[in-house]
Motif scaffolding. Structure first.
Motif, PDB file in Angstrom:
ATOM      1  N   SER A 108      -9.959   0.043   4.040  1.00 35.31           N
ATOM      2  CA  SER A 108     -10.159  -0.590   2.730  1.00 35.31           C
ATOM      3  C   SER A 108      -9.173  -1.722   2.491  1.00 35.31           C
ATOM      4  CB  SER A 108     -10.020   0.459   1.631  1.00 35.31           C
ATOM      5  OG  SER A 108      -8.807   1.147   1.794  1.00 35.31           O
ATOM      6  N   GLY A 170      -5.322   1.680  -8.090  1.00 34.93           N
ATOM      7  CA  GLY A 170      -4.998   2.995  -8.648  1.00 34.93           C
ATOM      8  C   GLY A 170      -3.535   3.046  -9.037  1.00 34.93           C
ATOM      9  N   ASP A 183      -4.556   8.352 -10.086  1.00 40.16           N
ATOM     10  CA  ASP A 183      -4.771   8.774  -8.707  1.00 40.16           C
ATOM     11  C   ASP A 183      -4.628   7.574  -7.786  1.00 40.16           C
ATOM     12  OD1 ASP A 183      -7.505   7.772  -7.517  1.00 40.16           O
ATOM     13  OD2 ASP A 183      -7.867   8.208  -9.630  1.00 40.16           O
ATOM     14  N   ARG A 185      -6.424   7.303  -4.755  1.00 43.81           N
ATOM     15  CA  ARG A 185      -7.460   7.414  -3.722  1.00 43.81           C
ATOM     16  C   ARG A 185      -7.967   6.052  -3.280  1.00 43.81           C
ATOM     17  NH1 ARG A 185     -11.659  10.802  -6.868  1.00 43.81           N
ATOM     18  NH2 ARG A 185     -10.785   9.524  -8.527  1.00 43.81           N
ATOM     19  N   LEU A 187     -10.313   4.074  -4.847  1.00 42.46           N
ATOM     20  CA  LEU A 187     -11.756   3.885  -5.037  1.00 42.46           C
ATOM     21  C   LEU A 187     -12.001   2.637  -5.882  1.00 42.46           C
ATOM     22  CD1 LEU A 187     -12.780   7.578  -5.849  1.00 42.46           C
ATOM     23  CD2 LEU A 187     -12.742   6.419  -3.626  1.00 42.46           C
ATOM     24  N   LYS A 189     -14.883   1.758  -6.912  1.00 46.30           N
ATOM     25  CA  LYS A 189     -15.890   2.120  -7.907  1.00 46.30           C
ATOM     26  C   LYS A 189     -15.622   3.553  -8.369  1.00 46.30           C
ATOM     27  CE  LYS A 189     -19.942   0.095  -7.467  1.00 46.30           C
ATOM     28  NZ  LYS A 189     -21.265  -0.325  -6.946  1.00 46.30           N
ATOM     29  N   ASP A 190     -15.355   3.719  -9.647  1.00 42.23           N
ATOM     30  CA  ASP A 190     -15.010   5.035 -10.182  1.00 42.23           C
ATOM     31  C   ASP A 190     -15.127   4.979 -11.704  1.00 42.23           C
ATOM     32  OD1 ASP A 190     -13.980   7.545 -10.689  1.00 42.23           O
ATOM     33  OD2 ASP A 190     -11.889   6.898 -10.511  1.00 42.23           O
ATOM     34  N   ASN A 191     -16.342   5.195 -12.216  1.00 41.38           N
ATOM     35  CA  ASN A 191     -16.547   5.107 -13.667  1.00 41.38           C
ATOM     36  C   ASN A 191     -16.491   6.494 -14.288  1.00 41.38           C
ATOM     37  OD1 ASN A 191     -16.774   2.398 -13.504  1.00 41.38           O
ATOM     38  ND2 ASN A 191     -18.962   2.291 -13.904  1.00 41.38           N
ATOM     39  N   THR A 192     -15.297   7.058 -14.318  1.00 41.68           N
ATOM     40  CA  THR A 192     -15.167   8.419 -14.838  1.00 41.68           C
ATOM     41  C   THR A 192     -14.301   8.437 -16.105  1.00 41.68           C
ATOM     42  OG1 THR A 192     -13.336   8.762 -13.296  1.00 41.68           O
ATOM     43  CG2 THR A 192     -15.512   9.534 -12.595  1.00 41.68           C
ATOM     44  N   HIS A 195      -9.683   3.980 -17.752  1.00 38.89           N
ATOM     45  CA  HIS A 195      -9.191   3.482 -16.461  1.00 38.89           C
ATOM     46  C   HIS A 195      -7.680   3.273 -16.567  1.00 38.89           C
ATOM     47  CE1 HIS A 195      -9.119   0.144 -13.285  1.00 38.89           C
ATOM     48  NE2 HIS A 195      -9.524   1.219 -12.656  1.00 38.89           N
ATOM     49  N   ARG A 214      -1.481   1.901  -6.078  1.00 46.22           N
ATOM     50  CA  ARG A 214      -2.398   1.666  -4.963  1.00 46.22           C
ATOM     51  C   ARG A 214      -2.879   0.224  -5.104  1.00 46.22           C
ATOM     52  NH1 ARG A 214      -3.781   4.190  -0.112  1.00 46.22           N
ATOM     53  NH2 ARG A 214      -5.887   3.557   0.453  1.00 46.22           N
TER      54      ARG A 214
END
Ligand code: 2HG
Ligand code: ZN
Length: 459
Positions: A108, A170, A183, A185, A187, A189-192, A195, A214
């Motif tokens: 990545s 991140g 986090d 990780r 990512l 794309k992470d729409n949880t 942000h 990150r």
């Protein structure tokens, strides 16, 4: 909120957490942590605590929240708005021991870096992996990643890659409750939900303490070339900047200086002048990309109207030499005494008229003052530095920042609000926005111990 001085019980708890070598309270040692780089802001700190892990940061914050002791997170202490220095006896949380850089992850093109990693160390790690980190700035040897995230640092290549926020994939951060959020990780794309990188980047240590980041890395350009362009006035400098933006595909930086600033740098550092005849304004342009960069730069500059002289550099040493004229402004101005540093952005169309107007405004208010204008022309960010004005005299600051707001600009482009601009935040933020910001602050830092008095008026 009043805060108690460091009590014996808290001192013992902190020593238990980080070890005796990392709780410093001898004023002859801690004094430097409570003075900002400019020398304009100096105070005192109850102690400097240097945690060595995220868990230690959490434990320190829990202990401080329990004791009602305010905490000022600090990285390399290169900030220019008094956002990372204890001025009223707060505890300084120095993050410089969090200096681990994980191996670059090539799939990545990302890396995880501790808050205390210097920008220079991160750039070296990226380069060793055949990549680049997109943010660069003159304080690279001392500025740390945690502070750069906390202030959303900008620097020299925002025109191409965006500021720190655009690199932050991140984040790991600790709330004053001791909770660890975020986090690493990586990512994209992470729409949880909320942000954390967006919320914490630019929050100036008021919501949480950033412990790790990150970060995305970018491809390394094959070639670089740069030029200093001599121009006659501010309007021409802005016109040249626009022309470069429009037609130079590899544009990497576009910076601005004036004859006064270049002259000061030359006198202070003993550098030869870049041009045979001093230029009223100098535009620095750097291009970087696939082979043929110099040819593309020369072709673009060759057809831009208003360029009276050029100094070109391709080899790394010569490029470093030309960058010195721009990067050494801060250092040269500092030798004149503590400067008032007004880091502002103007909308592109307003920049040309603002430059002479702001000089006239300051000179009218304080005829004895000197105004130094330089900055990142490509993104409209001007560093209005004023010397010869008392450190505590805010009249010039107020007048300049009011002018910026009237012209549709930002009172803080890339340095943050800190304490230096606290009284002026209302120029850019509505009462409703300030109330919403305070509500976020209360929710994330219920004890109110994280950097009180920074960023949020009355918070
Ligand atoms: C720069 O662009 C830094 O050199 C420092 O943001 C600006 O010294 C300043 O005012
Ligand atoms: Zn800058």
């Amino acid at each position: 909120m009043p805060f108690a001085p460091l009590a014996d019980a808290l001192r013992r708890a902190l020593v238990d957490i980080v070890g005796p070598a990392h709780v410093l309270d001898d004023p002859s040692i801690t004094g430097g942590f409570a003075r900002d780089w400019t020398g304009r802001f100096a105070g005192s700190t109850a102690a400097v605590v240097r945690p060595g892990s995220t868990a230690e940061v959490a434990a320190v914050l829990v202990a401080c929240a329990g004791a009602g002791v305010a905490v000022v997170p600090q990285g390399g202490n290169t900030g220019l708005v008094a956002g990372g220095v204890a001025l009223g006896g707060e505890l300084t949380l120095s993050l410089t021991r969090l200096d681990h850089i994980a191996p670059v992850e090539p799939v990545s093109a990302q890396v995880t870096a501790g808050a205390g990693v210097t920008l220079a160390a991160l750039r070296r790690a990226a380069s060793a992996a055949g990549l680049d980190f997109a943010v660069d700035l003159a304080a690279r040897d001392t500025a740390t990643i945690g502070g750069m995230v906390a202030t959303n640092a900008g620097g020299l290549h925002v025109i191409r890659y965006g500021p720190m926020r655009a690199q932050l994939v991140g984040v790991e951060a600790v709330l004053s409750t001791g909770a660890v959020i975020g986090d690493l990780r990586g990512l994209l794309k992470d729409n949880t939900g909320y942000h954390w990188p967006s919320l914490l980047c630019g929050s100036e240590g008021t919501l949480a303490v950033v412990t790790r980041a990150r970060l995305r890395l970018v491809p390394r350009p094959a070639e670089h070339a740069m030029a200093l362009l001599a121009v006659a006035d501010a309007a021409t400098a802005v016109g040249v900047t626009a022309a470069l933006r429009h037609s130079l595909p590899d544009v990497h930086a576009i910076e601005l200086m004036t004859a006064a600033g270049v002259g000061l740098v030359c006198d202070t550092l003993g550098l030869p002048p870049p041009f045979a005849r001093p230029a009223p304004f100098v535009v620095l342009v750097e291009a970087a990309g696939a082979p043929g960069v110099l040819e593309r730069l020369a072709a673009t500059v060759g057809v831009i109207a208003g360029v009276d002289d050029t100094a070109v550099a391709v080899e790394p040493d010569r490029r470093a030499m030309l960058w010195r004229y721009r990067e050494a402004h801060t250092e040269a101005i500092a030798r004149l005494g503590p400067a008032h540093k007004l880091d502002v952005t103007l909308p592109g169309p307003a920049l040309g008229a603002f430059l002479p107007e702001v000089s006239e405004l300051v000179t009218r208010l304080r005829p004895e003052a000197r105004v130094w204008l330089f900055g990142h022309a490509g993104d409209g960010n001007v560093h209005v530095n004023v010397t010869g004005v008392e450190a505590g005299d805010d009249e010039v600051d107020a007048a300049v920042l009011e002018l910026v707001a009237e012209r549709g600009g930002s009172i803080s482009a890339e340095h943050g609000i800190g304490r230096a601009k606290l009284a002026f935040l209302h120029l850019n933020r509505t009462p409703d926005e300030l109330a919403a910001m305070r509500a976020v602050k209360r929710a994330l830092d219920p004890a109110g111990i994280l950097n009180p008095g920074v960023l949020l008026p009355g918070g």
